[in-house]
Motif scaffolding. Sequence first.
Motif, short mmCIF file in Angstrom:
data_model
loop_
_atom_site.label_atom_id
_atom_site.label_comp_id
_atom_site.label_asym_id
_atom_site.label_seq_id
_atom_site.Cartn_x
_atom_site.Cartn_y
_atom_site.Cartn_z
N GLU A 1 36.51 38.31 48.30
CA GLU A 1 35.59 38.99 47.39
C GLU A 1 36.42 39.81 46.42
N LEU A 2 36.24 39.57 45.14
CA LEU A 2 37.03 40.25 44.10
C LEU A 2 36.13 41.14 43.27
N TYR B 1 40.07 35.40 35.21
CA TYR B 1 39.53 34.16 35.72
C TYR B 1 40.63 33.15 36.02
N THR C 1 43.29 33.80 37.57
CA THR C 1 43.63 34.06 38.98
C THR C 1 42.61 33.43 39.90
N VAL C 2 41.33 33.55 39.58
CA VAL C 2 40.27 32.96 40.40
C VAL C 2 40.46 31.45 40.51
N ARG C 3 40.72 30.79 39.41
CA ARG C 3 40.89 29.32 39.43
C ARG C 3 42.12 28.94 40.24
N VAL D 1 36.27 31.91 46.77
CA VAL D 1 36.30 33.16 46.02
C VAL D 1 34.91 33.49 45.51
N ARG D 2 34.53 34.75 45.66
CA ARG D 2 33.24 35.18 45.11
C ARG D 2 33.37 36.62 44.64
N PHE D 3 32.48 36.99 43.74
CA PHE D 3 32.40 38.37 43.29
C PHE D 3 31.30 39.07 44.07
#
Length: 563
Positions: free
Chosen positions: A507-508, A514, A516-518, A527-529
């Motif tokens: 959880e970020l 983005y 980094t998320v990818r 990955v989720r917010f």
Amino acid sequence: MLTLAALAACAAATGAADRITGHTFATRSEVHAPNAMAATSHPLATQIALDVMKAGGSAVDAAIAANAALGLMEPTGNGIGGDLFAIVWDPETRKLHGYNGSGRSPKSLSLAEFERRGLSEVPSHGPLPVTVPGAVDGWFALHGRFGRRTMAENLAPAIAYARNGHPVHEVIAYYWDRSVPRLSKWPGFREQFTIDGRAPRRGETWKNPNLANTLQQIAEGGRDAFYKGGIARTIDAYFKANDGFLSFDDLAAHEGEWVDPVSTSYRGYDVWELPPSGQGIAALQILNLLEPYDLKAYGFGSPEHVHLFTEAKKLAFADRAASYADPEFYRSPVERLISKAYARERGKLISMDRAMPAVEPGIIPQLNEGDTIYLTTADADGMMVSLIQSNYRGMGSGMAPPGLGFILQDRGEQFVLKQGHPNSFAPGKRPFHTIIPAFVTRDGKPWLSYGVMGGAMQPQGHVQILLNLIDFGMNLQEAGDAPRIQHDGSTEPAGQAEPMADGGRIELETGFPYETVRALMRKGHSVRFADGPYGGYQAIMANPHGGWTGASESRKDGQAAGY
């Protein structure tokens, strides 16, 4: 200096960068003061702590006074129905002293009783998860060794606010409102913790005369007024009438414990935590696993930063689930778990390219058959206190004995209802504990007293604050304001303790790029917010030029202030 990645991430999270220097513009500046400092999750509690120290009280006196006030002002996170842990730096002996003020399960409640009721987990509310509250004992133990003012003087501000009232702050009002529907079914809650059946609103005056009377009894009669007097008898009668097990005898037998903090070094800084029954050594394990990597070169918010932190957390939490428990029932191999050699061995499992879907603990036990407050204080003589106190889940069990003005904790929910597990329920046993204070020394001198409240987020938060300070060059306030990471889904030391099989979830907080998320997704991470589960931070640092520097959590109602 912050890296460009850190600047971009932090600027996105906090709104902007300084137009002259380009450094992160934090929610507020660090606070500096020459004599004393307090950082708590409520501005009035911070002011109480400062008033105590101005009147000649020690940092311990100030911490007790602030904690008593927070039990009134922030009942969504703590109170005298809960437990307490603390680390104290004593400038006279130049030593750290630890206190485990956690309570034990009722001696009349057994694992067989849960089985008889068809339960596979300890319920989250009601009488069954209630354990002996250790906070009041903790106050008197700390005061007996380090206090200067009387306990009556320390409790007087909280008593006055309880009788005369205070306006409820915004974040507290939000969580209070969420708790009322869940807890109003339990006897005594609605009568003592609502206004006509609803939570107090932001800015509305709240009074708790019952708590004022209870604190007055403690001020006059000492710890025995709570554990062996009328308060204990009221609690006993309440649980007998409400299908509960906590008894007068359980309260009368309670004793907290002075313990030696344990440490590891991280890039020249000695990081101190308390040993189990708490989870503090998980932070030390994570730091040991991360030390071989050049995080500064990777940069804050980079895929490598988030990936390495997550994988180290998975490894530490596998051991946390298997080996952290009440040391009177299972002796956790602490020295081995926090050793550099063990970290080198376990670190071989980390791949830079791929997330681990499942993790086995590195040591198999050989059996011997969200919500919290954190505060820190520092006085003119150099004493520093790192203190954490909690009712566990929000406002606790919902069990509020009549006329006392506080709610009993539901810490027993952290037991496992399985025979043979180190954290298995047993009568008179302390459950696995999430609340952990932290401290850092450098060259044998105090450097930082800090904590990050919030369940399993706490050791993760401890590590992230230090990475932000030591690796990424942030100041004390920036280190708390920077966007946070929480990994969820590791095997837990509580409940049914099912092992992680899917790698869990990262959880970020808003602010990570983005890209980094990818990159994390390509490594196999989910990955989720998420809003909210990132903990609450307070800190005091020794200023190398003299005096103190303070910081407070921007996500809560708190304040750091000094004089």
